[in-house]
Design a protein around this motif. Structure first.
Motif, mmCIF file in Angstrom:
data_model
loop_
_atom_site.group_PDB
_atom_site.id
_atom_site.type_symbol
_atom_site.label_atom_id
_atom_site.label_comp_id
_atom_site.label_asym_id
_atom_site.label_seq_id
_atom_site.Cartn_x
_atom_site.Cartn_y
_atom_site.Cartn_z
ATOM 1 N N GLY A 62 0.866 -1.192 0.096
ATOM 2 C CA GLY A 62 -0.032 -0.090 -0.027
ATOM 3 C C GLY A 62 0.898 1.462 0.159
ATOM 4 N N ALA A 63 1.931 1.217 0.689
ATOM 5 C CA ALA A 63 2.892 2.415 0.976
ATOM 6 C C ALA A 63 3.503 2.776 -0.428
ATOM 7 C CB ALA A 63 3.850 2.231 1.955
ATOM 8 N N LEU A 64 3.930 1.591 -1.489
ATOM 9 C CA LEU A 64 4.617 1.771 -2.544
ATOM 10 C C LEU A 64 3.395 2.370 -3.574
ATOM 11 C CD1 LEU A 64 6.449 -1.669 -2.925
ATOM 12 C CD2 LEU A 64 7.421 0.519 -2.895
ATOM 13 N N LEU A 65 2.185 1.747 -3.442
ATOM 14 C CA LEU A 65 1.300 2.407 -4.336
ATOM 15 C C LEU A 65 0.965 3.776 -4.066
ATOM 16 C CD1 LEU A 65 -1.341 -0.410 -4.064
ATOM 17 C CD2 LEU A 65 -0.150 0.560 -6.354
ATOM 18 N N PHE A 66 0.853 4.034 -2.867
ATOM 19 C CA PHE A 66 0.696 5.573 -2.319
ATOM 20 C C PHE A 66 1.863 6.626 -2.821
ATOM 21 C CE2 PHE A 66 -0.078 8.726 1.211
ATOM 22 C CZ PHE A 66 -1.051 9.386 0.419
ATOM 23 N N ALA A 67 3.182 5.924 -2.511
ATOM 24 C CA ALA A 67 4.192 6.835 -3.127
ATOM 25 C C ALA A 67 4.227 6.975 -4.666
ATOM 26 C CB ALA A 67 5.400 6.218 -2.565
ATOM 27 N N ALA A 68 3.875 6.144 -5.344
ATOM 28 C CA ALA A 68 3.720 6.336 -6.855
ATOM 29 C C ALA A 68 2.629 6.928 -7.093
ATOM 30 C CB ALA A 68 3.555 4.771 -7.536
ATOM 31 N N ILE A 69 1.582 7.074 -6.627
ATOM 32 C CA ILE A 69 0.412 8.146 -6.968
ATOM 33 C C ILE A 69 0.834 9.426 -6.584
ATOM 34 C CG2 ILE A 69 -1.942 8.665 -6.377
ATOM 35 C CD1 ILE A 69 -2.543 5.760 -5.985
ATOM 36 N N LEU A 70 1.457 9.714 -5.554
ATOM 37 C CA LEU A 70 1.924 10.914 -5.164
ATOM 38 C C LEU A 70 3.179 11.584 -5.864
ATOM 39 C CD1 LEU A 70 2.308 10.152 -1.215
ATOM 40 C CD2 LEU A 70 0.732 11.956 -2.296
ATOM 41 N N ARG A 71 3.835 10.611 -6.528
ATOM 42 C CA ARG A 71 4.865 11.089 -7.219
ATOM 43 C C ARG A 71 4.260 11.490 -8.645
ATOM 44 N NH1 ARG A 71 9.872 12.325 -5.024
ATOM 45 N NH2 ARG A 71 10.559 10.751 -3.615
ATOM 46 N N LEU A 72 3.347 10.620 -9.232
ATOM 47 C CA LEU A 72 2.559 11.097 -10.486
ATOM 48 C C LEU A 72 1.897 12.409 -10.494
ATOM 49 C CD1 LEU A 72 1.453 7.345 -11.602
ATOM 50 C CD2 LEU A 72 3.403 8.640 -12.526
ATOM 51 N N PHE A 73 1.188 12.632 -9.237
ATOM 52 C CA PHE A 73 0.626 13.783 -9.116
ATOM 53 C C PHE A 73 1.602 15.147 -8.746
ATOM 54 C CE2 PHE A 73 -3.086 11.376 -9.152
ATOM 55 C CZ PHE A 73 -4.110 12.349 -9.750
ATOM 56 N N GLY A 74 2.954 14.684 -8.922
ATOM 57 C CA GLY A 74 3.919 15.877 -8.775
ATOM 58 C C GLY A 74 4.122 16.173 -7.145
ATOM 59 N N ARG A 75 3.918 15.385 -6.295
ATOM 60 C CA ARG A 75 4.347 15.462 -4.891
ATOM 61 C C ARG A 75 5.608 14.974 -4.494
ATOM 62 N NH1 ARG A 75 -0.183 17.509 -6.165
ATOM 63 N NH2 ARG A 75 -1.953 17.494 -4.893
ATOM 64 N N GLU A 76 6.410 15.603 -4.202
ATOM 65 C CA GLU A 76 7.803 15.367 -3.463
ATOM 66 C C GLU A 76 7.576 14.993 -1.996
ATOM 67 O OE1 GLU A 76 10.430 14.756 -5.455
ATOM 68 O OE2 GLU A 76 9.621 15.546 -7.285
ATOM 69 N N THR A 77 7.568 13.840 -1.712
ATOM 70 C CA THR A 77 6.955 13.501 -0.453
ATOM 71 C C THR A 77 8.091 12.598 0.184
ATOM 72 O OG1 THR A 77 5.773 11.488 -1.297
ATOM 73 C CG2 THR A 77 4.619 13.354 -0.815
ATOM 74 N N VAL A 78 9.082 13.165 0.851
ATOM 75 C CA VAL A 78 10.243 12.439 1.292
ATOM 76 C C VAL A 78 9.833 11.559 2.629
ATOM 77 C CG1 VAL A 78 12.358 12.758 2.637
ATOM 78 C CG2 VAL A 78 11.850 14.289 1.024
#
Length: 314
Positions: free
Chosen positions: A159-175
């Motif tokens: 779930g975390a991998l999916l959430f990180a990918a979605i955030l990245r695709l929406f342009g979010r830099e989420t360290v």
């Protein structure tokens, strides 16, 4: 045990879906500024789609799928029934959370209660799914103290991998999310290795221990109970050679843990389009790896009924 694809899809898709919904709920509570309407609806709908696909596929393994609804009435005694009830209940906070984002561009406080309810709903449903297997005393590989933690860890990691990918695709830099992926991934890897060590033949039942005749010597099957293969032999008697299991374990380690963790680290350090590409590749690799892991979870399990058909240990 026979690794039916419908059950493999059920445990992987629903686990990742609940993990994704849980991470979104945590993010919407702790860092609502990261989220806008397109991101929220994409995440929620994708999570619900995974959950629905998993639950739908689980009915395909039933003898009469059209009667699956009847299983819900046995919640007092059956973990399968409890899982169904919990899964249906989990749609309520997820649906309310999606509705809040549909009605308001920034729901603010309106989304707090559904997000708070989504977390225990996802955890409870995942626990019930794990207990379907962990409650079976007849399968020692499942009646194991690592089964439930592994279900939780795999759901949270995928779930975390999916959430990180979605955030990245929406342009979010989420360290913070990338760091969470690395930490949860390392913990999941440790739990998986501990599980594999725990099932390596220790505590196995034998024909001698099952009959209590071990003191007299080796117990052998005098006559086969059936002349042809039957349902029990197909479902419970499935076995995999140790050398093949070892190869699949290495493949699982590489695809589910090695590649995704390395790609997440690259995304964390690189940023930009490279981070988005790496995050998507991490999801694809983990998806393949978790299918192998679930296949092994079933293929390496041995039911004690196989002792009746001549197996030396179970």
């Amino acid at each position: 045990m026979h690794p039916a694809f419908s059950v493999i899809l059920f445990t992987t898709a629903s686990g990742a879906g609940y993990g994704l919904l849980l991470w979104f709920a945590l993010c919407s509570l702790a860092a609502p500024d990261w989220i806008d309407r397109p991101l929220a609806l994409t995440t929620l709908l994708f999570g619900l789609a995974l959950v629905s696909a998993g639950l739908g596929s689980s009915t395909l393994h039933l003898g009469r799928p059209e009667r699956a609804w009847r299983a819900l009435s046995q919640w007092r005694t059956s973990w399968l029934s409890r899982e169904g009830v919990a899964a249906i209940a989990a749609y309520v906070p997820a649906g309310l959370l999606a509705l809040a984002w549909i009605v308001w561009p920034r729901p603010g406080g309106v989304a707090i209660l559904p997000a708070l309810l989504m977390i225990p709903a996802a955890l409870a449903t995942t626990y019930c799914t794990a207990m379907i297997y962990a409650s079976l005393k007849t399968v020692r590989q499942w009646r194991n103290r690592f089964t439930v933690p592994n279900y939780y860890a795999l759901g949270l990691f995928t779930g975390a991998l999916l959430f990180a990918a979605i955030l990245r695709l929406f342009g979010r830099e989420t360290v913070a999310v990338d760091i969470a992926v690395l930490v949860v991934g390392a913990a999941t890897l440790a739990l998986k290795l501990a599980y594999w060590r725990s099932i390596e033949g220790r505590g196995a039942s034998t024909a001698e221990s099952a009959t209590g005749l071990g003191g007299f010597g080796t117990v052998r099957l005098f006559e086969a109970p059936h002349t042809e293969e039957n349902y029990l032999m197909r479902e419970m008697g499935f076995s995999i050679a140790r050398k093949h299991a070892a190869k699949l374990r290495r493949l699982c380690l590489a695809a589910l843990f090695g590649a995704p963790l390395l790609l997440t680290l690259i995304a964390l350090l690189a940023g930009g389009w490279i981070a988005g590409f790496a995050a998507v590749l991490a999801v694809i690799s983990a998806g393949a790896g978790v299918l192998v892991e679930r296949w092994l979870f079933f293929a390496e399990a041995t039911h004690v009924v196989t002792l009746f058909y001549g197996a030396r240990a179970a």
